[in-house]
Design an enzyme around this catalytic site. Structure first.
Site, mmCIF file in Angstrom:
data_model
loop_
_atom_site.group_PDB
_atom_site.id
_atom_site.type_symbol
_atom_site.label_atom_id
_atom_site.label_comp_id
_atom_site.label_asym_id
_atom_site.label_seq_id
_atom_site.Cartn_x
_atom_site.Cartn_y
_atom_site.Cartn_z
ATOM 1 N N HIS A 35 -24.019 -14.736 41.147
ATOM 2 C CA HIS A 35 -25.289 -14.461 40.982
ATOM 3 C C HIS A 35 -25.290 -13.424 39.668
ATOM 4 O O HIS A 35 -24.284 -12.878 39.396
ATOM 5 C CB HIS A 35 -25.902 -13.506 42.196
ATOM 6 C CG HIS A 35 -24.871 -12.466 42.732
ATOM 7 N ND1 HIS A 35 -23.698 -12.501 43.404
ATOM 8 C CD2 HIS A 35 -24.521 -11.013 42.510
ATOM 9 C CE1 HIS A 35 -23.018 -11.493 43.597
ATOM 10 N NE2 HIS A 35 -23.448 -10.561 43.018
ATOM 11 N N HIS B 181 -27.121 -10.197 37.968
ATOM 12 C CA HIS B 181 -27.819 -8.892 38.325
ATOM 13 C C HIS B 181 -28.811 -8.633 36.961
ATOM 14 O O HIS B 181 -28.389 -8.981 35.898
ATOM 15 C CB HIS B 181 -27.040 -7.540 38.181
ATOM 16 C CG HIS B 181 -26.152 -7.757 39.423
ATOM 17 N ND1 HIS B 181 -26.503 -7.011 40.676
ATOM 18 C CD2 HIS B 181 -24.737 -8.072 39.789
ATOM 19 C CE1 HIS B 181 -25.648 -6.997 41.354
ATOM 20 N NE2 HIS B 181 -24.645 -7.801 41.072
HETATM 21 P P1 AMP Z 1 -22.132 -8.030 43.820
HETATM 22 O O1 AMP Z 1 -21.519 -6.816 44.256
HETATM 23 O O2 AMP Z 1 -22.122 -8.024 42.309
HETATM 24 O O3 AMP Z 1 -21.570 -9.018 44.506
HETATM 25 O O4 AMP Z 1 -23.627 -8.062 44.202
HETATM 26 C C1 AMP Z 1 -24.280 -8.191 45.323
HETATM 27 C C2 AMP Z 1 -25.720 -7.643 45.523
HETATM 28 O O5 AMP Z 1 -26.352 -7.920 46.470
HETATM 29 C C3 AMP Z 1 -25.483 -5.840 45.885
HETATM 30 O O6 AMP Z 1 -26.140 -5.517 44.455
HETATM 31 C C4 AMP Z 1 -26.101 -5.627 46.879
HETATM 32 O O7 AMP Z 1 -27.084 -4.673 46.564
HETATM 33 C C5 AMP Z 1 -27.137 -6.955 47.021
HETATM 34 N N1 AMP Z 1 -27.314 -7.296 48.264
HETATM 35 C C6 AMP Z 1 -26.453 -7.223 49.379
HETATM 36 N N2 AMP Z 1 -27.273 -7.643 50.457
HETATM 37 C C7 AMP Z 1 -28.549 -8.209 50.391
HETATM 38 C C8 AMP Z 1 -29.467 -8.373 50.880
HETATM 39 N N3 AMP Z 1 -29.458 -8.716 52.216
HETATM 40 N N4 AMP Z 1 -30.809 -8.764 50.343
HETATM 41 C C9 AMP Z 1 -30.724 -8.412 48.863
HETATM 42 N N5 AMP Z 1 -29.613 -7.701 48.174
HETATM 43 C C10 AMP Z 1 -28.765 -7.966 48.837
#
Ligand code: AMP
Length: 142
Positions: A101, A103
């Site tokens: 993903h 951000h």
């Molecule tokens: P990363 O740490 O780069 O893997 O980012 C994962 C992101 O997913 C983090 O910014 C979390 O806040 C976000 N995240 C985790 N669970 C959810 C969810 N259920 N819905 C939306 N975002 C989420």
């Protein structure tokens, strides 16, 4: 390597609700549930990959194109002073969800980003923020 039961895999299967912003045949975009700033949005490919390293180049191309498109909507909706585009590979680099993903993180002068991936936001607020981006994207066109 790729666990289909990761949270984004479950979101793609419709098992967990999100505040959706944009979708096409290649990607899904939704508000980050633990936003580091107002307007923090994620863009994920529909095809599974753990992170940047096992993704196919054509998937990456569609992902960055969609990230640019959604980021323009976030910019219009939230009018931040800057926007950070981030992508983490493996826990040592900050990755917490093991489905690729990007951000989109709006940055506001004089405002520190909130801690990464901590503290779920109010779903109603996330829906309101998603609506702002959706409206901006509608005005922006394809
Ligand atoms: P990363 O740490 O780069 O893997 O980012 C994962 C992101 O997913 C983090 O910014 C979390 O806040 C976000 N995240 C985790 N669970 C959810 C969810 N259920 N819905 C939306 N975002 C989420």
């Amino acid at each position: 390597m790729y666990d289909p039961n990761n949270i984004f895999g479950r979101i793609l299967r419709g098992e967990i609700p999100v505040a959706k912003v944009y979708e096409n045949e290649h990607v899904l975009s939704f508000m980050d549930g633990m936003p580091q700033s107002d307007g923090h949005t994620l863009v994920i490919p529909k095809v599974p990959s753990r992170n940047l390293f096992d993704a196919q180049p054509d998937v990456l191309a569609e992902l960055i194109k969609a990230t640019q498109y959604v980021a323009k909507g976030v910019k219009k909706a939230f009018n931040p002073d800057g926007i950070r585009i981030a992508q983490f590979n493996e826990p040592a680099a900050g990755q917490t969800v093991f489905h690729l993903h990007f951000h989109i993180i709006p940055c506001y002068e004089g405002q520190e980003l909130r801690v990464h991936a901590r503290g779920m936001a109010d779903p109603a607020l996330l829906t309101a923020h998603a609506t702002k981006v959706v409206d901006a994207l509608k005005k922006q066109g394809p």
